[in-house]
Enzyme design. Structure first.
Site, short mmCIF file in Angstrom:
data_model
loop_
_atom_site.label_atom_id
_atom_site.label_comp_id
_atom_site.label_asym_id
_atom_site.label_seq_id
_atom_site.Cartn_x
_atom_site.Cartn_y
_atom_site.Cartn_z
N CYS A 1 51.18 -0.82 9.21
CA CYS A 1 51.91 -1.85 8.48
C CYS A 1 51.09 -3.14 8.58
O CYS A 1 51.01 -3.76 9.66
CB CYS A 1 53.29 -2.02 9.10
SG CYS A 1 54.38 -3.11 8.17
N CYS B 1 0.83 -1.21 0.00
CA CYS B 1 0.00 0.00 0.00
C CYS B 1 0.86 1.25 0.00
O CYS B 1 1.65 1.47 0.92
CB CYS B 1 -0.91 -0.01 1.23
SG CYS B 1 -1.89 1.49 1.41
#
Length: 372
Positions: free
Chosen positions: A340, A38
């Protein structure tokens, strides 16, 4: 003489500042079209978003031109009740609209939505561009894999063809006939179902920097998952398992991402959670992929590491707690940091495939021409 005056006038027009109204350009507006049962119930959630200009109830997906509500309700036109949203992508993106959409429907229902039954109440996403299609498919795949539903998602993703506005008395029904709308919505069962499925996640907040909740920790926790140990041993290579689960370190210069130069996203090999962007990658000369910042401030967890008789700062992924590497204070501006990272802890997703792999919402953090 006339040519001289014209030349002087031209230069004055170039050099003199124009009034703001004369130079301001309108934002580029885009459209999104969703069917979710709806259409009365689909307007308000999108209208509440900053950046949404208009939401119109109507019909899409059928062959009849300019159908009436009665024609669509009869089922003969094959249209679906839908809403069409006009929005400013500089303020709200399509990924946010998709997240809002899923929180309004039952995507496992192939016969309608809640109390409303019939073809014209079925759910569908009508994509206007190929980029919308990719984002919609990735979003649906993510939701299917999340385990939120016990049944498969059947919401269709269809090419947009046309949209026909419904009659005026169907527009903004939640405002014009508030009492009737509230009664209908309550007895439809929609809210009860959505509360049960989504709980506290049902309400999405819109952030000021145009990032959806998908980019926040809580939303990532719901999207990316850590497999159990037995599954990890099957999915990961021995090196990936040792690095992520037992803090091992791969050999420098002999790993896949140290020399990776393409634009893309680096995600946790275990959970898929985004960790680093190619925009923040640099060549540190150490032999391991290095970044000067993570893709989000809360992507990593830092811990003290004393295993080598010196104190180092270990970095781990927040969701899966995977060991990634270490962070040092010898990186480039603007952070001065060097993350790293082991390639074995990462999976690289090239920019061109991010949308189809479910990472469309992260593209703006990877594109080379975007702001850092």
């Amino acid at each position: 003489m006339l040519k001289r005056y014209v030349s002087i006038l031209t230069w004055l027009l170039v050099l003199l500042p124009l009034p703001q109204a004369a130079v301001a350009l309108p934002s580029r507006l885009e459209k999104a079209t969703f069917a979710g049962g709806c259409f009365w119930c689909m307007e308000a959630p999108f209208e509440a978003l900053d950046g949404v200009v208009e939401v119109v109830s109507g019909f899409s997906g059928g062959e009849e031109e300019n159908p009436t509500y009665e024609q669509v309700a009869s089922g003969h036109t094959r249209h679906l009740e839908a809403v069409q949203i006009t929005y400013d992508p500089a303020k709200v993106d399509y990924a946010t609209l998709l997240e809002i959409y899923w929180r309004q429907i039952d995507p496992t229902d192939d016969g309608g939505q809640f109390v409303d039954r019939g073809h014209h109440y079925r759910s569908a996403i009508f994509y206007h561009t190929d980029a919308q299609r990719q984002q919609a498919e990735a979003s649906r795949n993510r939701l299917n894999a999340s385990g939120r539903y016990s049944q498969p998602i059947v919401t269709a993703i269809r090419r947009y063809d046309a949209f026909y506005p419904a009659e005026d008395d169907h527009q903004d029904f939640h405002k014009r006939s508030a009492r009737r709308y509230t009664t209908y919505r309550h007895y439809s069962g929609r809210d009860q179902y959505l509360d049960q499925v989504w709980g506290t996640e049902r309400q999405m907040t819109q952030t000021t920097d145009n990032n959806t909740q998908m980019n926040t920790w809580e939303q990532r926790r719901q999207t990316f998952h850590q497999p159990d140990d037995a599954t990890l041993k099957q999915q990961l290579t021995p090196l990936q398992y040792q690095v992520t689960q037992h803090e091992d370190t791969e050999r420098p210069f002999d790993n896949p991402y140290n020399d990776e130069k393409r634009a893309g996203l680096y995600v946790d090999i275990v959970s898929g959670e985004p960790l680093f962007s190619s925009r923040h990658k640099f060549d540190s000369g150490t032999g391991w992929p290095s970044f000067y910042r993570p893709v989000t401030e809360d992507a990593l967890v830092e811990k003290k590491d004393r295993k080598l008789f010196i104190v180092r700062t270990e970095v781990r992924s927040r969701l899966a707690d995977s060991h990634l590497g270490h962070v040092f204070e010898d990186g480039p501006p603007p952070t001065g940091l060097r993350y790293c990272i082991n390639s074995a802890a990462l999976r690289f997703i090239p920019l061109e495939t991010m949308a189809e792999e479910g990472y469309a919402a992260w593209i703006d953090r990877v594109e080379p021409d975007a702001a850092p």
